[in-house]
Scaffold this active site. Structure first.
Site, PDB file in Angstrom:
ATOM      1  N   GLY A   1      42.984  42.174 -41.604  1.00 48.88           N
ATOM      2  CA  GLY A   1      43.438  41.197 -40.625  1.00 48.88           C
ATOM      3  C   GLY A   1      42.883  39.836 -40.989  1.00 48.88           C
ATOM      4  O   GLY A   1      41.853  39.720 -41.660  1.00 48.88           O
ATOM      5  N   TYR A   2      43.568  38.819 -40.538  1.00 51.42           N
ATOM      6  CA  TYR A   2      43.219  37.448 -40.899  1.00 51.42           C
ATOM      7  C   TYR A   2      42.680  36.693 -39.694  1.00 51.42           C
ATOM      8  O   TYR A   2      43.279  36.717 -38.613  1.00 51.42           O
ATOM      9  CB  TYR A   2      44.439  36.746 -41.507  1.00 51.42           C
TER      10      TYR A   2
END
Length: 160
Positions: A30-31
Site C-alpha cells: 500500500g502507498y
C-alpha cells in the site's frame, strides 16, 4: 536497509512461462503517498517480511531506499493506505540468459493483469537486454503500469 539506484525494465506478459523452477510469494503493498507526489512511500508485506520503501523518479532508472520494519509498525500505518493497495503473487525465476525475472500476477480489481520485471546493474545492461518471446510490450516508461498508479487508479482503461 538498502539504498541505491534501481535499473529495471517492465513488460506486459504475452503468455505465462513454465513456472516449475520459480519461487512464489504473496505480496500486499500500500502507498502512503498519492500518485501526484514526487516521491513514493510504500509499505509491503512479502510473506513474513515487512518493509517500507521510498522511491524517487520514474521509468528505467530510479532511486530506491528500503528498510525492514516490524509487523507492529506495518499494522500501525497500513490503514493509511486504504484505496491505494495492490495484492499479487510474485514468481521469481531465472531466464535462459541468466537474468532474474519477477513475474507479478495481480489479484482483486487488478486481475488478470500480469507484469514481468527484470533488474539490471546499469542502464547499458538494460538497453542490451533481449526479452524472451513470452514477454509482451515494454511498459517501462508507461506510468500507468507503476505499482503506485495501479494501486490508486486501477488497471489502464485501454485494457492493455
Amino acid at each position: 536497509m538498502s539504498t541505491g539506484t534501481e535499473v529495471e525494465r517492465k513488460f506486459l506478459v504475452a503468455s505465462l512461462p513454465d513456472l516449475g523452477q520459480a519461487r512464489a510469494v504473496q505480496i500486499r503493498q500500500g502507498y502512503l503517498t498519492s500518485k501526484q507526489d514526487t516521491v513514493e512511500i510504500r509499505l509491503r508485506q512479502k510473506g513474513d517480511t515487512y518493509l517500507t520503501t521510498l522511491k524517487k523518479g520514474a521509468g528505467l532508472e530510479r532511486i530506491e531506499c528500503e528498510a525492514e520494519i516490524s509487523q507492529d509498525h506495518f499494522d500501525l500505518f497500513w490503514p493509511a493506505t486504504e484505496g491505494r493497495r495492490v495484492e499479487k503473487t510474485r514468481w521469481t525465476g531465472t531466464l535462459e540468459s541468466g537474468s532474474v525475472f519477477e513475474l507479478d500476477i495481480f489479484d482483486g480489481r487488478l486481475a488478470p493483469l500480469t507484469l514481468v520485471e527484470v533488474e539490471f546493474d546499469n542502464v547499458a545492461g538494460a538497453a542490451a537486454f533481449q526479452p524472451p518471446p513470452w514477454f509482451g510490450r515494454d511498459v517501462t516508461d508507461d506510468a500507468r503500469y507503476s505499482n503506485a498508479s495501479l494501486a490508486a487508479a486501477g488497471p489502464p482503461a485501454d485494457g492493455e
